[in-house]
Scaffold this motif. Structure first.
Motif, PDB file in Angstrom:
ATOM      1  N   VAL A   2      38.592  47.196  39.231  1.00 35.92           N
ATOM      2  CA  VAL A   2      37.885  45.669  39.477  1.00 35.92           C
ATOM      3  C   VAL A   2      38.399  44.742  37.975  1.00 35.92           C
ATOM      4  O   VAL A   2      38.802  44.840  37.052  1.00 35.92           O
ATOM      5  CB  VAL A   2      36.720  46.229  38.733  1.00 35.92           C
ATOM      6  CG1 VAL A   2      35.842  45.503  38.938  1.00 35.92           C
ATOM      7  CG2 VAL A   2      36.369  48.065  40.095  1.00 35.92           C
ATOM      8  N   GLN A   3      38.642  43.679  38.755  1.00 37.03           N
ATOM      9  CA  GLN A   3      38.631  42.481  38.100  1.00 37.03           C
ATOM     10  C   GLN A   3      36.820  41.210  38.094  1.00 37.03           C
ATOM     11  O   GLN A   3      36.747  41.240  39.102  1.00 37.03           O
ATOM     12  CB  GLN A   3      39.134  41.354  38.265  1.00 37.03           C
ATOM     13  CG  GLN A   3      40.914  42.455  36.879  1.00 37.03           C
ATOM     14  CD  GLN A   3      42.202  41.371  37.848  1.00 37.03           C
ATOM     15  OE1 GLN A   3      42.353  40.994  38.942  1.00 37.03           O
ATOM     16  NE2 GLN A   3      42.532  40.655  36.513  1.00 37.03           N
ATOM     17  N   ALA A  23      34.444  35.638  40.894  1.00 38.73           N
ATOM     18  CA  ALA A  23      35.405  36.333  41.823  1.00 38.73           C
ATOM     19  C   ALA A  23      35.519  37.431  41.406  1.00 38.73           C
ATOM     20  O   ALA A  23      35.979  38.132  40.436  1.00 38.73           O
ATOM     21  CB  ALA A  23      36.429  35.425  42.057  1.00 38.73           C
ATOM     22  N   ALA A  24      34.528  37.874  42.693  1.00 37.81           N
ATOM     23  CA  ALA A  24      34.929  40.161  42.281  1.00 37.81           C
ATOM     24  C   ALA A  24      36.218  40.455  42.996  1.00 37.81           C
ATOM     25  O   ALA A  24      36.329  39.522  43.844  1.00 37.81           O
ATOM     26  CB  ALA A  24      33.640  40.280  42.317  1.00 37.81           C
ATOM     27  N   SER A  25      36.986  41.606  42.499  1.00 35.29           N
ATOM     28  CA  SER A  25      37.690  42.524  43.411  1.00 35.29           C
ATOM     29  C   SER A  25      37.338  43.675  43.511  1.00 35.29           C
ATOM     30  O   SER A  25      37.872  44.422  44.072  1.00 35.29           O
ATOM     31  CB  SER A  25      39.195  42.525  42.382  1.00 35.29           C
ATOM     32  OG  SER A  25      38.563  43.543  41.529  1.00 35.29           O
ATOM     33  N   ARG A  27      35.377  46.860  45.162  1.00 34.59           N
ATOM     34  CA  ARG A  27      35.296  46.819  46.823  1.00 34.59           C
ATOM     35  C   ARG A  27      34.276  47.159  47.231  1.00 34.59           C
ATOM     36  O   ARG A  27      33.691  46.404  48.294  1.00 34.59           O
ATOM     37  CB  ARG A  27      36.018  47.768  46.538  1.00 34.59           C
ATOM     38  CG  ARG A  27      36.393  48.679  47.879  1.00 34.59           C
ATOM     39  CD  ARG A  27      37.123  49.855  47.940  1.00 34.59           C
ATOM     40  NE  ARG A  27      36.932  50.866  47.684  1.00 34.59           N
ATOM     41  CZ  ARG A  27      36.781  51.380  47.599  1.00 34.59           C
ATOM     42  NH1 ARG A  27      35.909  51.677  49.242  1.00 34.59           N
ATOM     43  NH2 ARG A  27      35.802  52.485  46.858  1.00 34.59           N
ATOM     44  N   LYS A  77      33.098  37.597  47.836  1.00 37.05           N
ATOM     45  CA  LYS A  77      32.223  38.839  46.907  1.00 37.05           C
ATOM     46  C   LYS A  77      33.067  37.158  45.269  1.00 37.05           C
ATOM     47  O   LYS A  77      33.232  37.254  44.658  1.00 37.05           O
ATOM     48  CB  LYS A  77      34.148  39.562  46.334  1.00 37.05           C
ATOM     49  CG  LYS A  77      34.002  40.051  47.329  1.00 37.05           C
ATOM     50  CD  LYS A  77      35.242  41.364  47.240  1.00 37.05           C
ATOM     51  CE  LYS A  77      35.227  42.639  48.658  1.00 37.05           C
ATOM     52  NZ  LYS A  77      35.466  43.660  48.479  1.00 37.05           N
ATOM     53  N   THR A  78      32.275  36.266  45.173  1.00 34.32           N
ATOM     54  CA  THR A  78      31.826  35.445  44.600  1.00 34.32           C
ATOM     55  C   THR A  78      30.279  35.459  43.971  1.00 34.32           C
ATOM     56  O   THR A  78      28.662  35.148  44.865  1.00 34.32           O
ATOM     57  CB  THR A  78      32.730  33.793  44.807  1.00 34.32           C
ATOM     58  OG1 THR A  78      33.857  34.514  45.200  1.00 34.32           O
ATOM     59  CG2 THR A  78      32.503  33.239  43.397  1.00 34.32           C
TER      60      THR A  78
END
Length: 123
Positions: A2-3, A23-25, A27, A77-78
Motif C-alpha cells: 500500500v502506498q 494518490a493511493a495504491s 486495492r 484512487k485519489t
C-alpha cells in the motif's frame, strides 16, 4: 504494497489557495475512508478533514470549516484537499491516510499513511 503519495504542497501567501492530492495504491480504496491530517512543528498530528468511502459523509475540523474542501475520485484512487483563504497557522506537513475499517474520526482508525507534503504560508 500500500502506498499513499501526497502532492501539491508548497509556499503560498496568506489568503492564497493550494490543492493537495493523495494518490493511493490501496486495492480497496473505493471502500476505504480517507482523511487529511496535519502536523506543525512541536504540535500533535491533527485531523483536518475526512471523507467516507462513498463521499456521502464528510467532516471537517472547526478551524478549516468554510475554507477547506475534501473530495475523492474512486476511479482515480485519489483524494483531494482544496485549501482556500490560507492562514499562516495552516502551515504544517499535511498527511493523507486510509481507514480500511471505514471509521475516520481518530488517528487510530487509520491503517496507512503517506509521507506528507509541506505547506508553508507566508504572512
Amino acid at each position: 504494497q500500500v502506498q499513499l503519495v501526497e502532492s501539491g504542497g508548497g509556499l503560498v501567501q496568506a489568503g492564497g489557495s493550494l490543492r493537495l492530492s493523495c494518490a493511493a495504491s490501496v486495492r480497496t480504496f473505493s471502500s476505504a475512508a480517507m482523511g487529511w491530517f496535519r502536523q506543525a512543528p512541536g504540535q500533535e498530528r491533527e485531523l483536518v478533514a475526512a471523507i467516507s468511502w462513498s463521499g456521502a459523509n464528510i467532516d471537517y475540523a472547526d478551524f478549516v470549516k468554510g475554507r477547506f474542501t475534501i473530495s475523492r475520485d474512486n476511479a482515480k484512487k485519489t483524494v483531494y484537499l482544496q485549501m482556500n483563504s490560507l492562514k499562516p497557522e495552516d502551515a504544517a506537513v499535511y498527511y493523507c491516510a486510509a481507514s480500511l475499517g471505514g471509521t475516520y474520526y481518530r488517528r487510530t482508525d487509520y491503517d496507512y499513511w503517506g509521507r506528507g507534503t509541506q505547506v508553508t504560508v507566508s504572512s
